[in-house]
Motif scaffolding. Structure first.
Motif, PDB file in Angstrom:
ATOM      1  N   ASP A   1       0.828  -1.202   0.000  1.00  0.00           N
ATOM      2  CA  ASP A   1       0.000   0.000   0.000  1.00  0.00           C
ATOM      3  C   ASP A   1       0.864   1.254   0.000  1.00  0.00           C
ATOM      4  O   ASP A   1       2.083   1.205   0.243  1.00  0.00           O
ATOM      5  CB  ASP A   1      -0.917   0.005   1.227  1.00  0.00           C
ATOM      6  CG  ASP A   1      -1.977  -1.080   1.160  1.00  0.00           C
ATOM      7  OD1 ASP A   1      -2.319  -1.509   0.041  1.00  0.00           O
ATOM      8  OD2 ASP A   1      -2.447  -1.520   2.231  1.00  0.00           O
ATOM      9  N   SER A   2       0.221   2.388  -0.239  1.00  0.00           N
ATOM     10  CA  SER A   2       0.922   3.669  -0.252  1.00  0.00           C
ATOM     11  C   SER A   2       1.511   3.960   1.119  1.00  0.00           C
ATOM     12  O   SER A   2       0.914   3.652   2.156  1.00  0.00           O
ATOM     13  CB  SER A   2      -0.051   4.795  -0.632  1.00  0.00           C
ATOM     14  OG  SER A   2      -0.573   4.600  -1.935  1.00  0.00           O
ATOM     15  N   GLY A   3       2.708   4.548   1.101  1.00  0.00           N
ATOM     16  CA  GLY A   3       3.300   5.040   2.339  1.00  0.00           C
ATOM     17  C   GLY A   3       4.001   4.032   3.203  1.00  0.00           C
ATOM     18  O   GLY A   3       4.344   4.336   4.349  1.00  0.00           O
ATOM     19  N   VAL A   4       4.261   2.806   2.700  1.00  0.00           N
ATOM     20  CA  VAL A   4       4.939   1.817   3.528  1.00  0.00           C
ATOM     21  C   VAL A   4       6.458   1.837   3.329  1.00  0.00           C
ATOM     22  O   VAL A   4       7.184   1.142   4.039  1.00  0.00           O
ATOM     23  CB  VAL A   4       4.404   0.390   3.273  1.00  0.00           C
ATOM     24  CG1 VAL A   4       2.943   0.288   3.666  1.00  0.00           C
ATOM     25  CG2 VAL A   4       4.610  -0.022   1.819  1.00  0.00           C
ATOM     26  N   GLY A   5       6.937   2.597   2.343  1.00  0.00           N
ATOM     27  CA  GLY A   5       8.380   2.726   2.152  1.00  0.00           C
ATOM     28  C   GLY A   5       8.933   2.011   0.935  1.00  0.00           C
ATOM     29  O   GLY A   5      10.142   1.777   0.852  1.00  0.00           O
ATOM     30  N   LYS A   6       8.083   1.688  -0.033  1.00  0.00           N
ATOM     31  CA  LYS A   6       8.540   0.968  -1.232  1.00  0.00           C
ATOM     32  C   LYS A   6       9.563   1.785  -2.019  1.00  0.00           C
ATOM     33  O   LYS A   6      10.626   1.273  -2.390  1.00  0.00           O
ATOM     34  CB  LYS A   6       7.341   0.635  -2.133  1.00  0.00           C
ATOM     35  CG  LYS A   6       6.280  -0.227  -1.486  1.00  0.00           C
ATOM     36  CD  LYS A   6       5.197  -0.596  -2.470  1.00  0.00           C
ATOM     37  CE  LYS A   6       4.504   0.608  -3.076  1.00  0.00           C
ATOM     38  NZ  LYS A   6       3.761   1.403  -2.066  1.00  0.00           N
TER      39      LYS A   6
ATOM     40  N   THR B   1       8.314  -0.467  -8.300  1.00  0.00           N
ATOM     41  CA  THR B   1       7.397  -0.319  -7.172  1.00  0.00           C
ATOM     42  C   THR B   1       5.977  -0.204  -7.696  1.00  0.00           C
ATOM     43  O   THR B   1       5.738   0.371  -8.755  1.00  0.00           O
ATOM     44  CB  THR B   1       7.717   0.929  -6.319  1.00  0.00           C
ATOM     45  OG1 THR B   1       7.322   2.120  -7.042  1.00  0.00           O
ATOM     46  CG2 THR B   1       9.198   1.010  -5.989  1.00  0.00           C
ATOM     47  N   THR B   2       5.033  -0.770  -6.968  1.00  0.00           N
ATOM     48  CA  THR B   2       3.627  -0.674  -7.343  1.00  0.00           C
ATOM     49  C   THR B   2       2.765  -0.744  -6.098  1.00  0.00           C
ATOM     50  O   THR B   2       3.108  -1.439  -5.130  1.00  0.00           O
ATOM     51  CB  THR B   2       3.230  -1.792  -8.322  1.00  0.00           C
ATOM     52  OG1 THR B   2       1.836  -1.662  -8.663  1.00  0.00           O
ATOM     53  CG2 THR B   2       3.455  -3.171  -7.718  1.00  0.00           C
ATOM     54  N   ASN B   3       1.653  -0.038  -6.112  1.00  0.00           N
ATOM     55  CA  ASN B   3       0.697  -0.075  -5.006  1.00  0.00           C
ATOM     56  C   ASN B   3      -0.264  -1.248  -5.122  1.00  0.00           C
ATOM     57  O   ASN B   3      -1.091  -1.457  -4.229  1.00  0.00           O
ATOM     58  CB  ASN B   3      -0.118   1.221  -4.969  1.00  0.00           C
ATOM     59  CG  ASN B   3       0.721   2.414  -4.561  1.00  0.00           C
ATOM     60  OD1 ASN B   3       1.792   2.274  -3.995  1.00  0.00           O
ATOM     61  ND2 ASN B   3       0.229   3.604  -4.867  1.00  0.00           N
ATOM     62  N   PHE B   4      -0.166  -1.997  -6.213  1.00  0.00           N
ATOM     63  CA  PHE B   4      -1.119  -3.074  -6.452  1.00  0.00           C
ATOM     64  C   PHE B   4      -0.535  -4.418  -6.030  1.00  0.00           C
ATOM     65  O   PHE B   4       0.617  -4.730  -6.348  1.00  0.00           O
ATOM     66  CB  PHE B   4      -1.520  -3.103  -7.932  1.00  0.00           C
ATOM     67  CG  PHE B   4      -2.256  -1.873  -8.360  1.00  0.00           C
ATOM     68  CD1 PHE B   4      -3.634  -1.776  -8.219  1.00  0.00           C
ATOM     69  CD2 PHE B   4      -1.570  -0.783  -8.877  1.00  0.00           C
ATOM     70  CE1 PHE B   4      -4.312  -0.631  -8.594  1.00  0.00           C
ATOM     71  CE2 PHE B   4      -2.231   0.367  -9.246  1.00  0.00           C
ATOM     72  CZ  PHE B   4      -3.609   0.444  -9.098  1.00  0.00           C
TER      73      PHE B   4
ATOM     74  N   HIS C   1     -14.873  -5.263  -1.598  1.00  0.00           N
ATOM     75  CA  HIS C   1     -13.992  -4.102  -1.430  1.00  0.00           C
ATOM     76  C   HIS C   1     -12.535  -4.429  -1.741  1.00  0.00           C
ATOM     77  O   HIS C   1     -11.629  -3.772  -1.257  1.00  0.00           O
ATOM     78  CB  HIS C   1     -14.101  -3.574   0.006  1.00  0.00           C
ATOM     79  CG  HIS C   1     -15.494  -3.170   0.387  1.00  0.00           C
ATOM     80  ND1 HIS C   1     -16.122  -2.063  -0.141  1.00  0.00           N
ATOM     81  CD2 HIS C   1     -16.395  -3.753   1.229  1.00  0.00           C
ATOM     82  CE1 HIS C   1     -17.338  -1.957   0.359  1.00  0.00           C
ATOM     83  NE2 HIS C   1     -17.537  -2.978   1.195  1.00  0.00           N
ATOM     84  N   ARG C   2     -12.313  -5.434  -2.555  1.00  0.00           N
ATOM     85  CA  ARG C   2     -10.945  -5.830  -2.847  1.00  0.00           C
ATOM     86  C   ARG C   2     -10.249  -4.797  -3.717  1.00  0.00           C
ATOM     87  O   ARG C   2     -10.882  -4.096  -4.513  1.00  0.00           O
ATOM     88  CB  ARG C   2     -10.919  -7.182  -3.535  1.00  0.00           C
ATOM     89  CG  ARG C   2     -11.326  -7.173  -5.026  1.00  0.00           C
ATOM     90  CD  ARG C   2     -11.072  -8.562  -5.615  1.00  0.00           C
ATOM     91  NE  ARG C   2     -11.457  -8.692  -7.011  1.00  0.00           N
ATOM     92  CZ  ARG C   2     -10.657  -8.384  -8.030  1.00  0.00           C
ATOM     93  NH1 ARG C   2      -9.460  -7.883  -7.792  1.00  0.00           N
ATOM     94  NH2 ARG C   2     -11.052  -8.559  -9.277  1.00  0.00           N
ATOM     95  N   GLN C   3      -8.931  -4.731  -3.554  1.00  0.00           N
ATOM     96  CA  GLN C   3      -8.129  -3.836  -4.377  1.00  0.00           C
ATOM     97  C   GLN C   3      -7.808  -4.516  -5.695  1.00  0.00           C
ATOM     98  O   GLN C   3      -7.697  -5.740  -5.779  1.00  0.00           O
ATOM     99  CB  GLN C   3      -6.827  -3.473  -3.657  1.00  0.00           C
ATOM    100  CG  GLN C   3      -5.984  -2.434  -4.382  1.00  0.00           C
ATOM    101  CD  GLN C   3      -4.707  -2.122  -3.610  1.00  0.00           C
ATOM    102  OE1 GLN C   3      -4.437  -2.731  -2.578  1.00  0.00           O
ATOM    103  NE2 GLN C   3      -3.924  -1.182  -4.106  1.00  0.00           N
ATOM    104  N   GLU C   4      -7.674  -3.725  -6.747  1.00  0.00           N
ATOM    105  CA  GLU C   4      -7.306  -4.271  -8.045  1.00  0.00           C
ATOM    106  C   GLU C   4      -5.908  -4.873  -7.967  1.00  0.00           C
ATOM    107  O   GLU C   4      -5.027  -4.364  -7.280  1.00  0.00           O
ATOM    108  CB  GLU C   4      -7.343  -3.149  -9.089  1.00  0.00           C
ATOM    109  CG  GLU C   4      -7.464  -3.643 -10.520  1.00  0.00           C
ATOM    110  CD  GLU C   4      -7.722  -2.511 -11.494  1.00  0.00           C
ATOM    111  OE1 GLU C   4      -7.842  -2.793 -12.697  1.00  0.00           O
ATOM    112  OE2 GLU C   4      -7.793  -1.352 -11.046  1.00  0.00           O
TER     113      GLU C   4
END
Length: 272
Positions: A95-100, A191-194, A209-212
């Motif tokens: 997810d966004s903001g975890v440090g990828k 890096t990807t948020n998916f 409510h799953r993420q793509e």
């Protein structure tokens, strides 16, 4: 003397199975001087916001991030990877903001400064925009000039893959970049948020409510190529940007509470 194959660019276009691929010319191994670490870093195009991102400055806040940090440390130590893993890269998911991006940039900087690798940092959408702006239907040399360092550098970092809806042209361009680097055995950091999952798993996920999934953004053929090219580094944790923002808000509130209040004027006294 100018190399007849690449004409001094260090970049040779070869054809295989009806497709053109960019590969390093053999002359790059025998000519040219070794650049200093500082010069190589300057050539990486690192945005100022990410220049502080090193392995030493990454602070894992949970077991998932600690595992990711440990794995990239091992990866950097073993670079360049030989044999079956030659050209192996890293795919950071989470997810966004975890440090990828922090870890990916840290790997890039580590390989440039300690291994002498050449590198490039590109936000994926920015790269696509740059290629599109240079595209000319009559002469495609400008497009190849944009792609040359992207395809031929030792380590490429593609940040935020899949953030935008992919058109057929974007998918073709991404396939050209990844496949060219795969053929040349060059490492690619992504890096990807998916989240990553096989096509069957993504198709079977019927939660409301799953993420793509990444495969749904870039397609099964590209995802398959990434699995050949990269070691997947999943990262889970809280959004540090939100934590920082919450900390600012709490700090401001605490400061306002701690500030001394103005003294009240004495009440007037009536009567005797």
């Amino acid at each position: 003397m100018i190399c007849e194959r690449c004409r001094g660019t260090g970049f040779e276009i070869v054809e295989k199975d009806g497709r053109e691929f960019a590969v390093k010319c053999a002359c790059r191994k025998t000519t040219g001087s070794v650049e200093s670490g500082d010069a190589l870093l300057r050539a990486c195009r690192l945005p100022p916001r990410y220049q502080h991102c090193t392995l030493a400055h990454f602070e894992p806040g949970n077991p998932s991030l600690a595992s990711a940090h440990e794995r990239v440390m091992s990866y950097c130590s073993g670079y360049p990877h030989l044999g079956q893993d030659e050209g192996l890269g890293l795919l950071f998911t989470g997810d966004s903001g975890v440090g990828k991006t922090h870890l990916a940039v840290a790997v890039l900087q580590e390989l440039v400064t300690t291994k002498g690798a050449s590198g490039q940092f590109w936000d994926f959408h920015e790269l696509i925009r740059e290629i599109r702006n240079s595209y000319n239907e009559e002469t495609k040399i400008t497009e190849l000039e944009v792609l040359e360092p992207v395809v031929s550098c030792d380590v490429l970092l593609l940040d935020d893959l899949g953030a935008w809806k992919m058109t057929d042209w974007m998918l073709d361009t991404l396939f050209f970049i990844l496949n060219s680097r795969y053929m040349a055995k060059c490492a690619t950091l992504i890096t990807t948020n998916f989240p990553d999952a096989p096509p069957q798993t993504a198709a079977a996920d019927a939660s409301h409510h799953r993420q793509e999934y990444l495969v749904e953004r870039i397609g099964a053929p590209l995802r398959s190529r990434l699995m050949e090219m990269c070691l997947v580094i999943p990262m889970a944790g809280n959004d540090y940007r939100q934590i920082r923002q919450d900390g600012k808000n709490v700090g401001a509130w605490a400061g306002s509470q701690a500030s001394p209040s103005k003294p009240r004027p004495p009440r007037p006294r009536f009567g005797g």
